[in-house]
Structure formats: structure tokens, C-alpha cells
Design a protein around this motif. Sequence first.
Motif, PDB file in Angstrom:
ATOM      1  N   ALA A 229       0.830  -1.206   0.000  1.00 21.82           N
ATOM      2  CA  ALA A 229       0.000   0.000   0.000  1.00 21.82           C
ATOM      3  C   ALA A 229       0.865   1.256   0.000  1.00 21.82           C
ATOM      4  CB  ALA A 229      -0.928   0.005   1.210  1.00 21.82           C
ATOM      5  N   ARG A 230       0.265   2.330  -0.461  1.00 22.54           N
ATOM      6  CA  ARG A 230       0.921   3.644  -0.474  1.00 22.54           C
ATOM      7  C   ARG A 230       0.506   4.384   0.790  1.00 22.54           C
ATOM      8  NH1 ARG A 230       2.948   7.349   0.214  1.00 22.54           N
ATOM      9  NH2 ARG A 230       3.483   9.169  -1.043  1.00 22.54           N
ATOM     10  N   LEU A 231       1.426   4.504   1.759  1.00 21.00           N
ATOM     11  CA  LEU A 231       1.128   5.043   3.094  1.00 21.00           C
ATOM     12  C   LEU A 231       1.807   6.383   3.313  1.00 21.00           C
ATOM     13  CD1 LEU A 231      -0.012   4.660   6.035  1.00 21.00           C
ATOM     14  CD2 LEU A 231       2.195   3.573   6.570  1.00 21.00           C
ATOM     15  N   HIS A 232       1.033   7.327   3.829  1.00 18.70           N
ATOM     16  CA  HIS A 232       1.554   8.639   4.229  1.00 18.70           C
ATOM     17  C   HIS A 232       1.222   8.833   5.708  1.00 18.70           C
ATOM     18  CE1 HIS A 232       2.844  12.748   3.913  1.00 18.70           C
ATOM     19  NE2 HIS A 232       1.641  13.253   4.110  1.00 18.70           N
ATOM     20  N   VAL A 233       2.231   8.977   6.543  1.00 16.99           N
ATOM     21  CA  VAL A 233       2.015   9.124   7.982  1.00 16.99           C
ATOM     22  C   VAL A 233       1.891  10.610   8.313  1.00 16.99           C
ATOM     23  CG1 VAL A 233       2.913   8.657  10.291  1.00 16.99           C
ATOM     24  CG2 VAL A 233       3.262   6.984   8.451  1.00 16.99           C
ATOM     25  N   PHE A 234       0.703  10.982   8.742  1.00 19.25           N
ATOM     26  CA  PHE A 234       0.433  12.373   9.115  1.00 19.25           C
ATOM     27  C   PHE A 234       1.149  12.750  10.408  1.00 19.25           C
ATOM     28  CE2 PHE A 234      -4.004  13.202   6.995  1.00 19.25           C
ATOM     29  CZ  PHE A 234      -3.378  13.709   5.882  1.00 19.25           C
ATOM     30  N   HIS A 235       1.369  14.026  10.562  1.00 17.36           N
ATOM     31  CA  HIS A 235       1.842  14.724  11.781  1.00 17.36           C
ATOM     32  C   HIS A 235       2.748  13.890  12.692  1.00 17.36           C
ATOM     33  CE1 HIS A 235      -1.702  12.658  13.249  1.00 17.36           C
ATOM     34  NE2 HIS A 235      -2.554  13.632  12.955  1.00 17.36           N
ATOM     35  N   VAL A 236       3.919  13.529  12.173  1.00 12.78           N
ATOM     36  CA  VAL A 236       4.940  12.875  12.996  1.00 12.78           C
ATOM     37  C   VAL A 236       5.361  13.853  14.091  1.00 12.78           C
ATOM     38  CG1 VAL A 236       7.270  11.895  12.991  1.00 12.78           C
ATOM     39  CG2 VAL A 236       5.723  11.459  11.071  1.00 12.78           C
ATOM     40  N   SER A 237       5.403  13.370  15.324  1.00 12.61           N
ATOM     41  CA  SER A 237       5.617  14.287  16.453  1.00 12.61           C
ATOM     42  C   SER A 237       6.789  13.901  17.357  1.00 12.61           C
ATOM     43  CB  SER A 237       4.341  14.369  17.311  1.00 12.61           C
ATOM     44  OG  SER A 237       4.059  13.099  17.899  1.00 12.61           O
ATOM     45  N   THR A 238       7.450  12.790  17.078  1.00 10.44           N
ATOM     46  CA  THR A 238       8.493  12.295  17.984  1.00 10.44           C
ATOM     47  C   THR A 238       9.805  12.055  17.239  1.00 10.44           C
ATOM     48  OG1 THR A 238       8.145   9.921  17.668  1.00 10.44           O
ATOM     49  CG2 THR A 238       6.664  11.040  19.193  1.00 10.44           C
ATOM     50  N   GLY A 239      10.878  12.170  17.972  1.00 10.43           N
ATOM     51  CA  GLY A 239      12.181  11.889  17.399  1.00 10.43           C
ATOM     52  C   GLY A 239      12.348  10.435  17.002  1.00 10.43           C
ATOM     53  N   ILE A 240      11.829   9.513  17.820  1.00 10.55           N
ATOM     54  CA  ILE A 240      12.060   8.094  17.529  1.00 10.55           C
ATOM     55  C   ILE A 240      11.339   7.644  16.262  1.00 10.55           C
ATOM     56  CG2 ILE A 240      12.578   7.418  19.902  1.00 10.55           C
ATOM     57  CD1 ILE A 240       9.725   6.390  20.174  1.00 10.55           C
ATOM     58  N   GLU A 241      10.231   8.287  15.924  1.00 14.03           N
ATOM     59  CA  GLU A 241       9.525   7.918  14.697  1.00 14.03           C
ATOM     60  C   GLU A 241      10.311   8.279  13.435  1.00 14.03           C
ATOM     61  OE1 GLU A 241       4.890   8.481  14.768  1.00 14.03           O
ATOM     62  OE2 GLU A 241       5.828  10.006  16.043  1.00 14.03           O
ATOM     63  N   THR A 242      11.150   9.300  13.507  1.00 13.51           N
ATOM     64  CA  THR A 242      11.817   9.768  12.290  1.00 13.51           C
ATOM     65  C   THR A 242      12.713   8.696  11.682  1.00 13.51           C
ATOM     66  OG1 THR A 242      13.646  10.763  13.541  1.00 13.51           O
ATOM     67  CG2 THR A 242      11.750  12.169  13.049  1.00 13.51           C
ATOM     68  N   ASN A 282      -3.504  16.421  19.134  1.00 18.09           N
ATOM     69  CA  ASN A 282      -3.237  14.995  19.007  1.00 18.09           C
ATOM     70  C   ASN A 282      -2.617  14.758  17.632  1.00 18.09           C
ATOM     71  OD1 ASN A 282      -4.626  14.721  21.425  1.00 18.09           O
ATOM     72  ND2 ASN A 282      -6.513  14.023  20.453  1.00 18.09           N
ATOM     73  N   PRO A 283      -1.401  14.196  17.561  1.00 20.50           N
ATOM     74  CA  PRO A 283      -0.498  13.844  18.646  1.00 20.50           C
ATOM     75  C   PRO A 283      -0.026  15.085  19.401  1.00 20.50           C
ATOM     76  CG  PRO A 283       0.193  12.824  16.577  1.00 20.50           C
ATOM     77  CD  PRO A 283      -0.841  13.851  16.241  1.00 20.50           C
ATOM     78  N   ALA A 284       0.421  14.857  20.612  1.00 22.04           N
ATOM     79  CA  ALA A 284       0.804  15.957  21.489  1.00 22.04           C
ATOM     80  C   ALA A 284       2.098  16.621  21.044  1.00 22.04           C
ATOM     81  CB  ALA A 284       0.972  15.429  22.919  1.00 22.04           C
ATOM     82  N   VAL A 285       2.196  17.924  21.330  1.00 22.30           N
ATOM     83  CA  VAL A 285       3.479  18.619  21.280  1.00 22.30           C
ATOM     84  C   VAL A 285       4.366  17.997  22.356  1.00 22.30           C
ATOM     85  CG1 VAL A 285       4.606  20.817  21.779  1.00 22.30           C
ATOM     86  CG2 VAL A 285       2.541  20.764  20.364  1.00 22.30           C
ATOM     87  N   LYS A 286       5.573  17.616  21.955  1.00 24.47           N
ATOM     88  CA  LYS A 286       6.440  16.877  22.873  1.00 24.47           C
ATOM     89  C   LYS A 286       7.671  17.708  23.248  1.00 24.47           C
ATOM     90  CE  LYS A 286       4.399  12.487  21.588  1.00 24.47           C
ATOM     91  NZ  LYS A 286       3.421  12.975  20.596  1.00 24.47           N
ATOM     92  N   THR A 287       8.819  17.092  23.459  1.00 26.01           N
ATOM     93  CA  THR A 287       9.960  17.799  24.048  1.00 26.01           C
ATOM     94  C   THR A 287      10.714  18.619  23.013  1.00 26.01           C
ATOM     95  OG1 THR A 287      11.541  16.020  23.640  1.00 26.01           O
ATOM     96  CG2 THR A 287      10.229  15.886  25.679  1.00 26.01           C
ATOM     97  N   ALA A 288      11.555  19.514  23.519  1.00 24.81           N
ATOM     98  CA  ALA A 288      12.424  20.286  22.629  1.00 24.81           C
ATOM     99  C   ALA A 288      13.374  19.363  21.871  1.00 24.81           C
ATOM    100  CB  ALA A 288      13.209  21.314  23.436  1.00 24.81           C
ATOM    101  N   ALA A 289      13.787  18.261  22.497  1.00 25.01           N
ATOM    102  CA  ALA A 289      14.654  17.290  21.817  1.00 25.01           C
ATOM    103  C   ALA A 289      13.900  16.620  20.670  1.00 25.01           C
ATOM    104  CB  ALA A 289      15.157  16.248  22.814  1.00 25.01           C
ATOM    105  N   ASP A 290      12.633  16.287  20.878  1.00 21.31           N
ATOM    106  CA  ASP A 290      11.816  15.747  19.783  1.00 21.31           C
ATOM    107  C   ASP A 290      11.707  16.757  18.653  1.00 21.31           C
ATOM    108  OD1 ASP A 290      10.799  13.085  20.571  1.00 21.31           O
ATOM    109  OD2 ASP A 290       9.905  14.156  22.242  1.00 21.31           O
ATOM    110  N   ARG A 291      11.460  17.990  19.023  1.00 21.49           N
ATOM    111  CA  ARG A 291      11.331  19.043  18.012  1.00 21.49           C
ATOM    112  C   ARG A 291      12.606  19.156  17.169  1.00 21.49           C
ATOM    113  NH1 ARG A 291      10.211  24.725  20.577  1.00 21.49           N
ATOM    114  NH2 ARG A 291      12.343  24.342  21.286  1.00 21.49           N
ATOM    115  N   GLU A 292      13.751  19.076  17.800  1.00 23.51           N
ATOM    116  CA  GLU A 292      15.010  19.172  17.063  1.00 23.51           C
ATOM    117  C   GLU A 292      15.197  17.985  16.117  1.00 23.51           C
ATOM    118  OE1 GLU A 292      18.066  21.121  15.603  1.00 23.51           O
ATOM    119  OE2 GLU A 292      16.688  21.927  17.107  1.00 23.51           O
ATOM    120  N   LYS A 293      14.796  16.806  16.561  1.00 21.65           N
ATOM    121  CA  LYS A 293      14.882  15.623  15.699  1.00 21.65           C
ATOM    122  C   LYS A 293      13.944  15.751  14.496  1.00 21.65           C
ATOM    123  CE  LYS A 293      17.808  12.853  17.867  1.00 21.65           C
ATOM    124  NZ  LYS A 293      19.062  12.361  17.229  1.00 21.65           N
TER     125      LYS A 293
END
Length: 444
Positions: A229-242, A282-293
Amino acid sequence: MSKTLLKNAKVVNENQIFETDILLDGALISRIDSDISDEHAQVIDLKGDLLLPGIIDDQVHFREPGLTHKGSISTESKAAIAGGITTFMEQPNTNPQTTTIEKLEEKFAVAAKDSFANYSFLFGGTNDNLEELKRLDKNACSGVKLFLGSSTGNMLVDNEEVLEKIFTNTEMVISAHCEDESTIRASMAHYTQQYGDDIPIKLHPIIRSSEACYLSSSKAIALAQKTGARLHVFHVSTGIETDLFTNTIPLEDKKITSEVCIHHLWFSDEEYEEKGTLIKWNPAVKTAADREKLWEALLDDRIDIVATDHAPHTLEEKNNPYTKAPSGGPLVQHALLAMLQKEEEGKIGLGKMVEKMCHNPAKLFDLDRRGFIREGYYADLVQVNRNSQNPVKKSNILYKCGWSPFEGVTFGSEIVRTFVNGHLAFDQGNFSTERKAKRLTFNR
């Protein structure tokens, strides 16, 4: 006059910045060249201002039908063109939900009459509308939306057998909201037992945690890989997901893509104390470290698109205790200004910004002749003055809900003019009484 000649533009397009004139003929760009003249054209001197392709926002909630006390296709698309967004793709969690072809076409009918910006809609997948989804023509709308974590509208798809059938039975882009529901429910139960309804807002990114996001995103990606399938993940919010996404192949060849939203690039959990539920998403705004990632992944092309997830609620609704305060906020009027501010701060180049907000959405959703400044393409264009003091305050907010999470911010740029299909839709604070927006078409 059907022709408009834009003189002295500083164009940002396809990773180049250059000075040129542009001739618009009807809805299209007919010529890009230096020192154009045309006696039949209305001439507008841009005086060296930036000229960008119109922004394409693939994720908005304009609240119509059924939730129009928060916003409507008319009010929110008007705010969008004032913010340089010329094309939007609206989400299915309205009331009624956009989960049948009939309801989808009803939305198109409203937009044809009321929208200031070009429009399409996402068709909502549910646990029980697989047969309707199979009937949907791949060129009917921009794609399919799945809520793999519950959000506004309760459209959670949690039947794994149905989910696999949806992934197997559509050629369209499947855009997914990825948060693991069981993880969130367990956290919510824990903190509700401790605090009741009045859970401190700072716990929002703990309840809707990085782990919940990663678990859901990784499952969706695994299913897409299994089914093709052709998948597009909306609004990634975490460093680990990247790290779930690749930058080793061109966007055109990717089967799995991702986006980040303005609020996850701008805010962090350090601002919950000041902003409270106004930055509850949703998803929540997370840490400054997540934002940098997230910034790192955007710049190195693991993240493909910048969007808004514009989702207005009234201040009265947002001011409820945590468990009753809805998630989401209005962003379309200020998204481009926010990214231009980050460009001024050195976080991103103009070319990369235009790639993520214009070129890539057009490529990813196979849009017909949009997202670029090219001869023969639709003339969706935005003029930007980079030398402006532009404070966000109640008196200049256009959203129906009447507030912005950016209140108190002074941007250093201003949207001067917005052209939609060659039509001057927004001109120095004034809106045209004519609406020339079009239903999006696709090259699929």
C-alpha cells in the motif's frame, strides 16, 4: 482583463531563487521571462518581493458539515488564502463523517460554492465501510484517511482484519493518524484515577506518549510493506519515529512517506505552562529534543511535507478541564509566516521550505499542474514582503474561532497578494468578491 503581468518578482521555485517577470493568462502561467511586456495585461509591480508557489496544505479540518460554530469551508479557506495557502485537503471527521461517496460529493458541492482556495477531501475509512471504499474512484478525491488512534470525531479503525483489507484494496494514498489506542487508554485511566477531569496539561505528552506514536506508526508501516500500500504518515511528532522513514530514494519512488506539522516544529512541552490547552493537539506537542529531531528529519528528507492540521475549536471549548478540552488549533493563516520566521532564524532555506510546502504535496498526491511555478501550470502564487512587522492579535485573526496559538508573536514577513488560478483572490488585506477556486484533479 484575463491577463495579468507580474513584474520584478523574486521567484523561489525548484531550489532556485531568481528575478523574473511572469505573465498569467486566465487560470494559467503562460510565460516566465525577463522584461515581458503585454499591452493587454494588467500590470502589477512586485518590487522585488518574493513570489512563491501557492502553499498546498494536505491536512485541514474546516468543520463543515455539522461543526460550523468552530469554522466552515468559507471562513477557514478565506483565512488560508490570507496566509498564502491556495490549496487544501480537508479531513473526514465532520458530522456526518465523510465515509460514503454521497457525503464526499456533498462536501465538494459546498466547496464549489463557498471555497476561496482550491479543494479536495479525504475519504474516511472505518471498521465497516470497506465496500464503499472499494467503489471510490482513485481520481475522485485526494486520498483515504485512517485514524489509527482516536481523535476528534471517534473514527478509530481498530479491526486489524479490516485494516489489512483497506490497505490491500485501495490504489490511493492512505494517510494515517498514528497513535496506539490501548497505550493511550491505559495512561488516561491512570491519570484520571489520580486527578479526575483536571489532569495537568503538562501530562498530555505523557498520556499520548512517544511510545504510543512509535508503536502505531511502526505497525502501519509494517502493514504497508506487507501489502504494498501507499502510506503517508500524518503529523509525525516524535524523534524516535523519524528513523522509520528513508531519505535514500527520491520522493517519487517512495511508497511510505511522512509529514510534520507547524505546531510540532514551533512549540515544545516547555510552553504548556503558558499556553495550556491552546497547544493541546493529538499527537501531542512533545519535548524540545523531539522538536530538534523533527527538524533534522525534515532537512535530510526523511520527512517529506510540512502541513498544518488546522483544527479550530472555540475558546470556550478549549478552556474546559483537560479531559473535556478538545485537541486542535487554528493555523492556516500563520503557517507560511511561521516557516518564513524559521527561515530568518536559519533553521531552513527558502528552497527547502517551498519543496516541503508546495512541490512535495503536489508530487505525493499526483496533483495536476500545481505546486510549481512553471509555464502551463495553474497560477497559484503568493507574494511575500520580507520587511514587515506583522503582529498576531485578535483584531487581525480571520479564523471563525477568533484566536491563534501565535497571539503575541510578531512575524517579520507579510502575505501581500495571493493568486488562485490566476485570479487575485487576496490583495493587501482585501478579498475579491469572486471565487475562482477549483476542485483538484489528479494525474493517476
